[in-house]
Design a protein around this motif. Structure first.
Motif, mmCIF file in Angstrom:
data_model
loop_
_atom_site.group_PDB
_atom_site.id
_atom_site.type_symbol
_atom_site.label_atom_id
_atom_site.label_comp_id
_atom_site.label_asym_id
_atom_site.label_seq_id
_atom_site.Cartn_x
_atom_site.Cartn_y
_atom_site.Cartn_z
ATOM 1 N N GLU A 1 0.833 -1.200 0.000
ATOM 2 C CA GLU A 1 0.000 0.000 0.000
ATOM 3 C C GLU A 1 0.868 1.251 0.000
ATOM 4 N N VAL A 2 0.411 2.274 -0.698
ATOM 5 C CA VAL A 2 1.024 3.594 -0.585
ATOM 6 C C VAL A 2 0.170 4.399 0.387
ATOM 7 N N HIS A 3 0.753 4.716 1.526
ATOM 8 C CA HIS A 3 0.007 5.377 2.598
ATOM 9 C C HIS A 3 0.590 6.770 2.815
ATOM 10 N N ALA A 4 -0.229 7.777 2.588
ATOM 11 C CA ALA A 4 0.220 9.162 2.753
ATOM 12 C C ALA A 4 0.148 9.561 4.228
ATOM 13 N N LEU A 5 1.217 10.183 4.705
ATOM 14 C CA LEU A 5 1.260 10.717 6.071
ATOM 15 C C LEU A 5 1.306 12.230 5.972
ATOM 16 N N LEU A 6 0.283 12.885 6.499
ATOM 17 C CA LEU A 6 0.159 14.332 6.389
ATOM 18 C C LEU A 6 0.050 14.976 7.756
ATOM 19 N N GLY A 7 0.366 16.249 7.784
ATOM 20 C CA GLY A 7 0.261 17.035 9.012
ATOM 21 C C GLY A 7 1.041 18.317 8.859
ATOM 22 N N GLY A 8 0.673 19.309 9.629
ATOM 23 C CA GLY A 8 1.382 20.580 9.571
ATOM 24 C C GLY A 8 2.771 20.459 10.159
ATOM 25 N N ASN A 9 3.565 21.499 9.966
ATOM 26 C CA ASN A 9 4.885 21.521 10.577
ATOM 27 C C ASN A 9 4.733 21.498 12.092
ATOM 28 N N GLY A 10 5.466 20.592 12.740
ATOM 29 C CA GLY A 10 5.367 20.450 14.178
ATOM 30 C C GLY A 10 4.279 19.502 14.618
ATOM 31 N N ALA A 11 3.594 18.846 13.666
ATOM 32 C CA ALA A 11 2.511 17.930 14.025
ATOM 33 C C ALA A 11 3.034 16.653 14.660
ATOM 34 N N GLY A 12 4.283 16.278 14.328
ATOM 35 C CA GLY A 12 4.855 15.056 14.892
ATOM 36 C C GLY A 12 5.237 14.018 13.855
ATOM 37 N N LEU B 1 -4.595 7.426 3.638
ATOM 38 C CA LEU B 1 -3.906 8.554 4.260
ATOM 39 C C LEU B 1 -4.168 8.586 5.753
ATOM 40 N N THR B 2 -3.229 9.185 6.454
ATOM 41 C CA THR B 2 -3.379 9.474 7.874
ATOM 42 C C THR B 2 -2.925 10.906 8.113
ATOM 43 N N VAL B 3 -3.729 11.654 8.842
ATOM 44 C CA VAL B 3 -3.382 13.027 9.212
ATOM 45 C C VAL B 3 -3.140 13.073 10.715
ATOM 46 N N ILE B 4 -1.996 13.644 11.105
ATOM 47 C CA ILE B 4 -1.764 13.871 12.529
ATOM 48 C C ILE B 4 -1.657 15.366 12.790
ATOM 49 N N ARG B 5 -2.168 15.777 13.930
ATOM 50 C CA ARG B 5 -2.123 17.186 14.328
ATOM 51 C C ARG B 5 -1.887 17.255 15.826
ATOM 52 N N GLU C 1 -8.630 20.715 6.209
ATOM 53 C CA GLU C 1 -9.200 21.178 7.476
ATOM 54 C C GLU C 1 -8.633 20.386 8.645
ATOM 55 N N SER C 2 -8.400 19.082 8.433
ATOM 56 C CA SER C 2 -7.830 18.241 9.496
ATOM 57 C C SER C 2 -6.390 18.621 9.789
ATOM 58 N N ILE C 3 -5.662 19.012 8.760
ATOM 59 C CA ILE C 3 -4.256 19.378 8.935
ATOM 60 C C ILE C 3 -4.122 20.656 9.757
ATOM 61 N N VAL C 4 -4.922 21.662 9.398
ATOM 62 C CA VAL C 4 -4.756 22.984 10.024
ATOM 63 C C VAL C 4 -5.698 23.221 11.193
ATOM 64 N N GLY C 5 -6.705 22.351 11.348
ATOM 65 C CA GLY C 5 -7.620 22.494 12.481
ATOM 66 C C GLY C 5 -8.792 23.402 12.207
ATOM 67 N N SER C 6 -8.845 23.961 11.003
ATOM 68 C CA SER C 6 -9.965 24.830 10.634
ATOM 69 C C SER C 6 -9.934 25.014 9.130
ATOM 70 N N GLU C 7 -10.971 25.573 8.598
ATOM 71 C CA GLU C 7 -10.987 25.862 7.170
ATOM 72 C C GLU C 7 -10.095 27.073 6.898
ATOM 73 N N VAL D 1 7.172 22.973 3.254
ATOM 74 C CA VAL D 1 6.369 23.490 4.361
ATOM 75 C C VAL D 1 4.912 23.105 4.142
ATOM 76 N N ASP D 2 4.128 23.115 5.215
ATOM 77 C CA ASP D 2 2.758 22.626 5.120
ATOM 78 C C ASP D 2 1.833 23.656 4.486
ATOM 79 N N ILE D 3 0.593 23.215 4.256
ATOM 80 C CA ILE D 3 -0.380 24.027 3.519
ATOM 81 C C ILE D 3 -0.649 25.363 4.203
ATOM 82 N N ALA D 4 -0.863 25.329 5.516
ATOM 83 C CA ALA D 4 -1.167 26.569 6.234
ATOM 84 C C ALA D 4 0.010 27.531 6.203
ATOM 85 N N THR D 5 1.236 26.997 6.379
ATOM 86 C CA THR D 5 2.416 27.856 6.376
ATOM 87 C C THR D 5 2.671 28.433 4.988
ATOM 88 N N LYS D 6 2.392 27.657 3.939
ATOM 89 C CA LYS D 6 2.513 28.187 2.576
ATOM 90 C C LYS D 6 1.647 29.431 2.415
#
Length: 499
Positions: free
Chosen positions: A25-36, A204-208, A228-234, A429-434
């Protein structure tokens, strides 16, 4: 990985993360900078040990105490920054430090044979005897993957694997990932680019904030929910360049003028102007001369011919200090090597350009310096535990904010930059930081500075640029006003030379 926890001192980085990756499986791991994300992967690599939770490989509980343990269990890692030696052949890079030997000597024949077998398995058309430096960057990436597969990796971690690849080589990498999936090799794919996730990943898995907040099949999770899961809001993804505050100055004397800039074979007779408050985009494939132009203007690379004018005054730029003194600053593509001193603190990095202006005689005014740093950290929302935290421990997005902030600090000591050059400012860098960085570019332009943005992220370039120069083979091939560029695809065709 179930309920994984990890703390560094009193700071808890992982607070019960779950990650399940199936075979093939190709499993995407996503999260903002500092998410872990990085800490989680370092546990899987054996760099860190987890404080609590359970890690299993093929149903068996494992406790990795070193990277050697992880490699022995079939865990491979393809780093964002290449761990290769350009002067060696592809084969020697694949088996670096593990060269097969015969009668006490390196067995080149066996090494080449095994390298050929691995590359054929990958579907990579590379001659293993070729010196790596003679190959395009895409082949460096393939060599990194071959190096991991030579260790019989069954789980391959890829950290931002397209970050260093030109656009036309990305699909080649995706085809290879498809082939690895067919061979039952599992891939953990770390990326901030949603289009890539949708193309290549199965799940995919998102950690925050150190916790798992979303997991599921890519086809069943809307991209808006992922973001929204990555940044915690829209958030608003698309910034749109409005009418520049200094638009009327476009017809007046420019802030920066370049005439006939030439540097070896990489930059050939380049000329352009940038007005006050204007954002000028430079687009082109890797090797087109984008970065070389930036390096010449900042004094990193030598100009063989040409002139640079700032506010009508001719400049002689012999090195970075000449550029800084004149008011030209650079956020380089490689922040780790050129933008930061990774072993020093956040405070030291923020103050480096301003130290000469913070003195009381031979001494530094610590109070004034601390106030300046605190203001910069607040303005750019730099996430660090303290000013004395080592900058190398920050996430990629926070490191990038430090690089930008150190130049903004000059305006507080009476030396505000007149020209800001940003080379791949949102790389890694992550989506929100971009979004934050691109908005900051517009805010700085609105103060009257001249901005040059170099980016492979054409959508972002179009969101901030007033004009775009398309470069090919070290020359300006085309100048496009933003209003004349229909969309990202139109600019991509111009960059690739497709009419």
């Amino acid at each position: 990985m179930t309920g994984v926890r990890k703390a560094f001192g009193k700071f808890e980085v992982l607070r019960g993360v779950d990650l399940e990756v199936k075979r093939g499986e190709v499993h995407a791991l996503l999260g903002g900078n500092g998410a872990g994300k990085s800490t989680l992967m370092k546990i899987l690599q054996g760099v860190h040990t987890h404080d609590a939770g359970r890690v299993e490989v093929d149903g068996q509980a494992v406790e990795f105490t070193s990277p050697h343990d992880a490699k022995a269990a079939g865990i491979g890692m393809v780093f964002q920054e290449f761990s290769l030696i350009p002067s060696l052949s592809v084969a020697r890079n694949i088996f670096l430090g593990r060269e097969p030997r015969r009668f006490g000597l390196t067995d080149d024949a066996t090494m080449i044979r095994k390298s050929t077998e691995i590359l054929d398995r990958m579907g990579a058309d590379i001659e293993p005897r070729t010196v790596l430096s003679d190959l395009p960057v895409g082949y460096w990436q393939l060599t990194e993957i071959a190096k991991a597969l030579s260790l019989d990796a069954r789980i391959l971690i890829m950290d931002e694997p397209t970050a260093s690849l030109p656009y036309h080589e990305v699909e080649q990498l995706f085809s290879l990932i498809d082939r690895l999936r067919d061979q039952d090799i599992s891939v953990i794919y770390i990326s901030h680019r949603m289009a890539e996730i949708e193309r290549v990943a199965d799940s995919l898995t998102v950690i925050r904030d150190g916790r798992t907040v979303l997991t599921g099949p890519v086809a069943e999770v809307p991209s808006a929910k992922v973001v929204e899961s990555i940044v915690g809001s829209e958030i608003l993804h698309g910034l749109k360049r409005g009418e520049p505050k200094f638009a009327s100055t476009r017809s007046s004397a420019p802030v920066l003028s370049i005439r006939g800039l030439t540097s070896g074979h990489r930059v050939q007779e380049v000329s352009f102007d940038v007005a006050a408050g204007e954002v000028l985009g430079l687009a082109g494939l890797i090797g087109s001369g984008r970065t070389e132009i930036a390096n010449c203007l900042f004094g990193i690379e030598r100009m063989d011919a040409g002139q640079v004018f700032l506010d009508g005054r001719s400049l002689r730029i012999r090195g970075p200090q000449d550029a800084i003194d004149a008011g030209i600053v650079l956020v380089p593509e490689d922040r780790a090597q050129q933008g930061l001193v990774l072993g020093h603190t956040v405070r030291t990095n923020l103050l480096l350009p301003s130290l000469g202006k913070l003195g009381r005689g031979p001494l530094i005014d610590d109070g004034r310096g601390s106030k300046l740093c605190a203001g910069l950290m607040s303005r750019l929302d730099i996430r660090a535990s303290a000013l004395n935290e080592t900058v190398g421990r920050l996430s990629g997005g926070n490191q990038q904010k430090v690089v930008i902030s150190k130049w903004l600090g000059l305006q507080h000591v009476g030396q505000a930059p007149r020209v800001l050059i940003l080379d791949e400012p949102t790389k890694g860098v992550d989506i929100a930081t971009k979004t934050e960085i691109m908005q900051l570019v517009l805010d700085i332009a609105d103060t009257g500075a001249a901005i040059i943005v170099i980016s492979s992220e054409l959508e972002e370039l179009l969101s901030v640029a007033d004009r775009v120069l398309v470069l090919r083979a070290g020359r300006i091939h085309e100048e496009l006003d933003r209003s004349d560029i229909a969309d990202e695809e139109a600019l991509q065709l111009a960059v690739q030379g497709v009419n």
